[in-house]
Design a protein around this motif. Structure first.
Motif, PDB file in Angstrom:
ATOM      1  N   MET A   1       0.835  -1.175   0.000  1.00  0.00           N
ATOM      2  CA  MET A   1       0.000   0.000   0.000  1.00  0.00           C
ATOM      3  C   MET A   1       0.883   1.242   0.000  1.00  0.00           C
ATOM      4  O   MET A   1       1.841   1.328   0.750  1.00  0.00           O
ATOM      5  CB  MET A   1      -0.907  -0.026   1.225  1.00  0.00           C
ATOM      6  N   ARG A   2       0.543   2.163  -0.845  1.00  0.00           N
ATOM      7  CA  ARG A   2       1.315   3.406  -0.916  1.00  0.00           C
ATOM      8  C   ARG A   2       0.643   4.443  -0.035  1.00  0.00           C
ATOM      9  O   ARG A   2      -0.500   4.818  -0.278  1.00  0.00           O
ATOM     10  CB  ARG A   2       1.377   3.877  -2.361  1.00  0.00           C
ATOM     11  N   THR A   3       1.364   4.873   0.969  1.00  0.00           N
ATOM     12  CA  THR A   3       0.798   5.829   1.911  1.00  0.00           C
ATOM     13  C   THR A   3       1.826   6.913   2.215  1.00  0.00           C
ATOM     14  O   THR A   3       2.946   6.873   1.741  1.00  0.00           O
ATOM     15  CB  THR A   3       0.403   5.146   3.236  1.00  0.00           C
ATOM     16  N   GLY A   4       1.411   7.836   3.031  1.00  0.00           N
ATOM     17  CA  GLY A   4       2.322   8.875   3.479  1.00  0.00           C
ATOM     18  C   GLY A   4       2.141  10.168   2.721  1.00  0.00           C
ATOM     19  O   GLY A   4       1.528  10.207   1.647  1.00  0.00           O
ATOM     20  N   PRO A   5       2.697  11.233   3.268  1.00  0.00           N
ATOM     21  CA  PRO A   5       2.521  12.547   2.646  1.00  0.00           C
ATOM     22  C   PRO A   5       3.188  12.665   1.274  1.00  0.00           C
ATOM     23  O   PRO A   5       2.688  13.380   0.412  1.00  0.00           O
ATOM     24  CB  PRO A   5       3.138  13.514   3.652  1.00  0.00           C
ATOM     25  N   PHE A   6       4.290  11.970   1.046  1.00  0.00           N
ATOM     26  CA  PHE A   6       4.954  12.047  -0.251  1.00  0.00           C
ATOM     27  C   PHE A   6       4.048  11.525  -1.355  1.00  0.00           C
ATOM     28  O   PHE A   6       3.896  12.149  -2.398  1.00  0.00           O
ATOM     29  CB  PHE A   6       6.281  11.297  -0.240  1.00  0.00           C
ATOM     30  N   PHE A   7       3.436  10.370  -1.146  1.00  0.00           N
ATOM     31  CA  PHE A   7       2.548   9.789  -2.150  1.00  0.00           C
ATOM     32  C   PHE A   7       1.371  10.714  -2.420  1.00  0.00           C
ATOM     33  O   PHE A   7       1.005  10.955  -3.573  1.00  0.00           O
ATOM     34  CB  PHE A   7       2.054   8.408  -1.724  1.00  0.00           C
ATOM     35  N   ALA A   8       0.788  11.252  -1.375  1.00  0.00           N
ATOM     36  CA  ALA A   8      -0.340  12.172  -1.546  1.00  0.00           C
ATOM     37  C   ALA A   8       0.072  13.401  -2.353  1.00  0.00           C
ATOM     38  O   ALA A   8      -0.679  13.871  -3.221  1.00  0.00           O
ATOM     39  CB  ALA A   8      -0.892  12.579  -0.191  1.00  0.00           C
ATOM     40  N   ASP A   9       1.259  13.930  -2.083  1.00  0.00           N
ATOM     41  CA  ASP A   9       1.738  15.094  -2.829  1.00  0.00           C
ATOM     42  C   ASP A   9       1.966  14.759  -4.299  1.00  0.00           C
ATOM     43  O   ASP A   9       1.648  15.559  -5.179  1.00  0.00           O
ATOM     44  CB  ASP A   9       3.039  15.630  -2.217  1.00  0.00           C
ATOM     45  N   VAL A  10       2.510  13.596  -4.564  1.00  0.00           N
ATOM     46  CA  VAL A  10       2.757  13.178  -5.954  1.00  0.00           C
ATOM     47  C   VAL A  10       1.427  13.027  -6.693  1.00  0.00           C
ATOM     48  O   VAL A  10       1.262  13.530  -7.811  1.00  0.00           O
ATOM     49  CB  VAL A  10       3.572  11.869  -6.013  1.00  0.00           C
ATOM     50  N   VAL A  11       0.477  12.342  -6.077  1.00  0.00           N
ATOM     51  CA  VAL A  11      -0.824  12.148  -6.709  1.00  0.00           C
ATOM     52  C   VAL A  11      -1.496  13.493  -6.956  1.00  0.00           C
ATOM     53  O   VAL A  11      -2.065  13.726  -8.028  1.00  0.00           O
ATOM     54  CB  VAL A  11      -1.725  11.219  -5.861  1.00  0.00           C
ATOM     55  N   ARG A  12      -1.411  14.386  -6.008  1.00  0.00           N
ATOM     56  CA  ARG A  12      -2.013  15.715  -6.179  1.00  0.00           C
ATOM     57  C   ARG A  12      -1.362  16.447  -7.345  1.00  0.00           C
ATOM     58  O   ARG A  12      -2.032  17.073  -8.152  1.00  0.00           O
ATOM     59  CB  ARG A  12      -1.870  16.525  -4.886  1.00  0.00           C
ATOM     60  N   GLY A  13      -0.053  16.367  -7.453  1.00  0.00           N
ATOM     61  CA  GLY A  13       0.646  17.010  -8.560  1.00  0.00           C
ATOM     62  C   GLY A  13       0.255  16.421  -9.903  1.00  0.00           C
ATOM     63  O   GLY A  13       0.038  17.150 -10.877  1.00  0.00           O
ATOM     64  N   VAL A  14       0.143  15.116  -9.971  1.00  0.00           N
ATOM     65  CA  VAL A  14      -0.266  14.451 -11.208  1.00  0.00           C
ATOM     66  C   VAL A  14      -1.679  14.891 -11.583  1.00  0.00           C
ATOM     67  O   VAL A  14      -1.961  15.211 -12.747  1.00  0.00           O
ATOM     68  CB  VAL A  14      -0.190  12.913 -11.067  1.00  0.00           C
ATOM     69  N   GLU A  15      -2.563  14.932 -10.609  1.00  0.00           N
ATOM     70  CA  GLU A  15      -3.947  15.339 -10.877  1.00  0.00           C
ATOM     71  C   GLU A  15      -4.004  16.783 -11.361  1.00  0.00           C
ATOM     72  O   GLU A  15      -4.734  17.105 -12.298  1.00  0.00           O
ATOM     73  CB  GLU A  15      -4.803  15.150  -9.629  1.00  0.00           C
ATOM     74  N   ASP A  16      -3.244  17.653 -10.740  1.00  0.00           N
ATOM     75  CA  ASP A  16      -3.221  19.062 -11.147  1.00  0.00           C
ATOM     76  C   ASP A  16      -2.760  19.221 -12.592  1.00  0.00           C
ATOM     77  O   ASP A  16      -3.368  19.961 -13.374  1.00  0.00           O
ATOM     78  CB  ASP A  16      -2.313  19.883 -10.232  1.00  0.00           C
TER      79      ASP A  16
END
Length: 65
Positions: free
Chosen positions: A1-16
């Protein structure tokens, strides 16, 4: 499972970036459950132009993707 603030930041950047280019991000967490994986694949295939599957376990037959 990919968790943590780094993963969330990466996903947010990709979505943006995707949104700015006229695309939407469809991200699902299968919890390593092949039934959930199949459900998400069935939902995504007719609606998407690109996919990046990360299959559950050793499953490699994702030709429907």
């Amino acid at each position: 499972m990919r968790t943590g603030p780094f993963f969330a930041d990466v996903v947010r950047g990709v979505e943006d970036v995707a949104y700015e280019a006229g695309y939407s991000l469809f991200l699902c967490n299968t919890d390593e459950d092949p039934v959930k994986e199949a459900t998400y694949i069935e939902l995504a295939v007719p609606r998407t132009s690109g996919r990046h599957p990360d299959p559950v376990g050793a499953r490699t037959d994702l030709t429907r993707c």
